[in-house]
Design a protein around this motif. Structure first.
Motif, short mmCIF file in Angstrom:
data_model
loop_
_atom_site.label_atom_id
_atom_site.label_comp_id
_atom_site.label_asym_id
_atom_site.label_seq_id
_atom_site.Cartn_x
_atom_site.Cartn_y
_atom_site.Cartn_z
N ASP A 260 9.20 48.36 114.09
CA ASP A 260 9.09 49.78 114.45
C ASP A 260 7.62 50.12 114.73
O ASP A 260 6.90 50.63 113.87
N GLU A 261 7.19 49.84 115.96
CA GLU A 261 5.79 50.05 116.32
C GLU A 261 5.41 51.52 116.27
O GLU A 261 4.34 51.88 115.76
N LYS A 262 6.28 52.38 116.75
CA LYS A 262 6.00 53.81 116.74
C LYS A 262 5.86 54.33 115.31
O LYS A 262 4.92 55.07 114.98
N LEU A 264 5.15 52.58 112.63
CA LEU A 264 3.97 51.98 111.99
C LEU A 264 2.70 52.69 112.43
O LEU A 264 1.82 52.99 111.60
N ASN A 265 2.59 52.96 113.74
CA ASN A 265 1.42 53.68 114.24
C ASN A 265 1.30 55.06 113.61
O ASN A 265 0.20 55.52 113.28
N GLN A 266 2.44 55.73 113.44
CA GLN A 266 2.43 57.06 112.85
C GLN A 266 1.96 57.00 111.39
O GLN A 266 1.19 57.87 110.94
N GLU A 267 2.41 55.99 110.65
CA GLU A 267 1.97 55.82 109.25
C GLU A 267 0.46 55.63 109.18
O GLU A 267 -0.22 56.22 108.33
N MET A 268 -0.08 54.81 110.08
CA MET A 268 -1.51 54.55 110.07
C MET A 268 -2.31 55.77 110.51
O MET A 268 -3.40 56.05 109.98
N LYS A 269 -1.75 56.55 111.47
CA LYS A 269 -2.43 57.78 111.90
C LYS A 269 -2.48 58.79 110.75
O LYS A 269 -3.47 59.51 110.58
N ASN A 272 -5.19 57.76 108.55
CA ASN A 272 -6.50 58.01 109.16
C ASN A 272 -7.08 59.37 108.76
O ASN A 272 -8.29 59.58 108.83
#
Length: 282
Positions: A260-262, A264-269, A272
């Protein structure tokens, strides 16, 4: 001449001695450490001018900078040894249980609970740094229970070594520190252990370790003798912090497993956002 006696001449106790020597050069410094090697080293380094197991009765300030599971017994013993004009404070990383124990002490007014938000991963008197406390936050708990004249002494010393004072309830202190300090040390210890386990099979793994790994695992070099008592003393809050951390780790793992790339990116954002908070803090 005012006298300061320090019990525990490791990183915090030793650094405080250096700070007092620099800021208040006319004050006399004495100290004790149960480790004879640390005591002798501190004396040879000039952190203290005298080695005394018991502070003089006319000592102005006694600082107890030992592991948290030793604090109450040492504070109780010290208060029995000193006169009414002596302030005793501790540098412990947990405050709730200690403040509860001290609440009914007959000399409660001569005690002050403080926690300097300062330190490194190193330990012992050789790790002492003269500027360790400079500009750092000092959390003070239940200052209203301390004698008004002794508060004046405390303010004099804290101002001299240039600390930023913050006042906090001991219950809130322990909860917040579980997340921003105690959990950080646990995660670093566990990361270090995880990588060490892997080196049993892959001997060259540390050749690939960059600055990111070094900074993340730095706290794993901290003293277990100091940190194990902290984790147990603050057990309820530490377990709450760990449960939350494990939940987020499991979620992160699942997002990777699911591709789930989307997500995962949201979790990292979301993570941030901590940058904005830390930038403001700096």
């Amino acid at each position: 001449m005012k006298k300061v006696h320090i019990i525990g001449l490791g990183l915090l106790g030793g650094s405080f001695a250096l700070a007092v020597k620099k800021a208040l050069p006319g004050w006399e410094l004495t100290g004790f450490d149960q480790n004879p090697e640390h005591l002798n080293t501190a004396f040879e380094m000039g952190l203290i001018g005298k080695k005394l197991e018991t502070p003089d009765a006319d000592t102005s300030l006694v600082v107890v900078a030992t592991p948290v599971d030793t604090l109450y017994s040492l504070i109780d013993k010290t208060l029995a040894q000193v006169g009414p004009g002596t302030l005793v404070l501790d540098f412990g990383s947990t405050k709730d249980e200690l403040c509860q124990k001290m609440s009914s002490h007959p000399k409660r007014a001569q005690y002050l609970a403080v926690h300097p938000i300062a330190g490194t991963e190193n330990s012992g008197p050789k790790a002492a740094e003269v500027n360790l406390f400079d500009g750092k936050v000092l959390i003070i708990c239940e200052m209203d229970k301390t004698d008004v004249h002794l508060k004046g002494l405390a303010y004099e010393v804290f101002e001299a070594v240039n600390m930023k004072l913050r006042f906090m309830d001991p219950v809130d202190h322990d909860l917040h520190l579980a997340f921003v300090s105690h959990l950080s040390h646990i995660s670093s210890f566990v990361l270090g252990k995880t990588v060490l386990d892997k080196t049993k099979d892959e001997k060259n793994i540390f050749d690939m370790a960059g600055s990111g790994f070094a900074s993340t695992v730095r706290l794993a070099k901290s003293s277990p003798d100091m940190w194990a008592p902290i984790f147990f003393e603050n057990k309820k809050n530490v377990l709450e912090a760990l449960d939350s951390y494990i939940h987020h780790l499991s979620l992160f793992r699942q997002l990777i497993a699911d591709g789930d790339e989307k997500g995962l990116n949201q979790e990292m954002k979301e993570a941030n956002k901590i940058r904005d908070i830390l930038d403001l803090k700096d």
